[in-house]
Design a protein around this motif. Structure first.
Motif, mmCIF file in Angstrom:
data_model
loop_
_atom_site.group_PDB
_atom_site.id
_atom_site.type_symbol
_atom_site.label_atom_id
_atom_site.label_comp_id
_atom_site.label_asym_id
_atom_site.label_seq_id
_atom_site.Cartn_x
_atom_site.Cartn_y
_atom_site.Cartn_z
ATOM 1 N N ALA A 32 31.438 9.983 9.645
ATOM 2 C CA ALA A 32 30.088 9.542 9.986
ATOM 3 C C ALA A 32 30.068 8.022 10.020
ATOM 4 O O ALA A 32 30.774 7.363 9.252
ATOM 5 N N THR A 33 29.263 7.481 10.906
ATOM 6 C CA THR A 33 29.092 6.039 10.986
ATOM 7 C C THR A 33 27.866 5.656 10.162
ATOM 8 O O THR A 33 26.785 6.220 10.359
ATOM 9 N N LEU A 34 28.054 4.711 9.258
ATOM 10 C CA LEU A 34 26.936 4.251 8.450
ATOM 11 C C LEU A 34 26.061 3.341 9.301
ATOM 12 O O LEU A 34 26.483 2.261 9.714
ATOM 13 N N ASN A 35 24.861 3.815 9.614
ATOM 14 C CA ASN A 35 23.915 3.029 10.402
ATOM 15 C C ASN A 35 22.500 3.456 10.024
ATOM 16 O O ASN A 35 22.304 4.338 9.176
ATOM 17 N N GLY A 36 21.527 2.838 10.651
ATOM 18 C CA GLY A 36 20.133 3.138 10.336
ATOM 19 C C GLY A 36 19.758 4.587 10.574
ATOM 20 O O GLY A 36 18.966 5.167 9.824
ATOM 21 N N GLN A 37 20.317 5.184 11.618
ATOM 22 C CA GLN A 37 20.004 6.573 11.914
ATOM 23 C C GLN A 37 20.493 7.490 10.789
ATOM 24 O O GLN A 37 19.761 8.371 10.335
ATOM 25 N N LEU A 38 21.715 7.282 10.325
ATOM 26 C CA LEU A 38 22.243 8.099 9.235
ATOM 27 C C LEU A 38 21.433 7.881 7.959
ATOM 28 O O LEU A 38 21.083 8.844 7.259
ATOM 29 N N LEU A 39 21.116 6.630 7.664
ATOM 30 C CA LEU A 39 20.316 6.346 6.468
ATOM 31 C C LEU A 39 18.950 7.021 6.566
ATOM 32 O O LEU A 39 18.463 7.620 5.605
ATOM 33 N N GLY A 40 18.315 6.919 7.723
ATOM 34 C CA GLY A 40 17.001 7.526 7.917
ATOM 35 C C GLY A 40 17.043 9.042 7.787
ATOM 36 O O GLY A 40 16.203 9.644 7.111
ATOM 37 N N ARG A 41 18.027 9.657 8.425
ATOM 38 C CA ARG A 41 18.130 11.110 8.360
ATOM 39 C C ARG A 41 18.389 11.570 6.930
ATOM 40 O O ARG A 41 17.840 12.588 6.483
#
Length: 146
Positions: free
Chosen positions: A3-12
């Motif tokens: 997984a790529t750590l980014n805003g989308q992953l953090l938000g989800r």
């Protein structure tokens, strides 16, 4: 799986874990915002000015002061929080509010233990450091735009 750590992953991740908690909060008759404000008031050394309580919720959830005051009013209406008899500009947690906050803390702790179980301590520490840096940068960005 990578997984790529980014805003989308953090938000989800935030919304998924919050949904698990909100299921428990619904059983207690609370919203997420109400639970956060109840935690703030229960952790205070004593009564807090209404303005200060609302400000803490505004900072935590990045919502308007009006929405924070409305959440406080909901807790007062539910008799989980009460204004001081001698100074209505200050509020404190009622005994029912303290009991409810203890139930919230227990549910939150159990959920956290279940969701974070088995993850290596070093990974958790690294994630916490990274997330704290990103949080501080985001809050600095918000403050500079205000």
């Amino acid at each position: 799986m990578s997984a790529t750590l980014n805003g989308q992953l953090l938000g989800r991740t935030h919304y998924a874990t919050r949904a698990v908690l909100e299921r428990e909060l619904t059983r207690l008759g609370l919203t997420f915002g109400q639970s956060l404000l109840l935690n703030v008031l229960a952790a205070a050394d004593g009564p807090l000015p209404r303005v200060e309580a609302a400000r803490k919720l505004t900072e935590a959830l990045k919502l308007s002061a009006e929405a924070a005051h409305a959440t406080l009013a909901e807790l007062v209406a539910a008799t989980l929080v009460a204004p001081l008899a001698e100074d209505a500009s200050q509020v404190t947690v009622t005994p029912a509010g303290r009991q409810t906050q203890r139930l919230v803390a227990a549910a939150s702790g159990e959920i956290g233990e279940r969701l974070w179980a088995g993850l290596p301590a070093d990974d958790l520490a690294a994630a916490a450091r990274v997330l704290e840096v990103v949080r501080r940068r985001a809050e600095a960005s918000l403050a500079s735009a205000a």
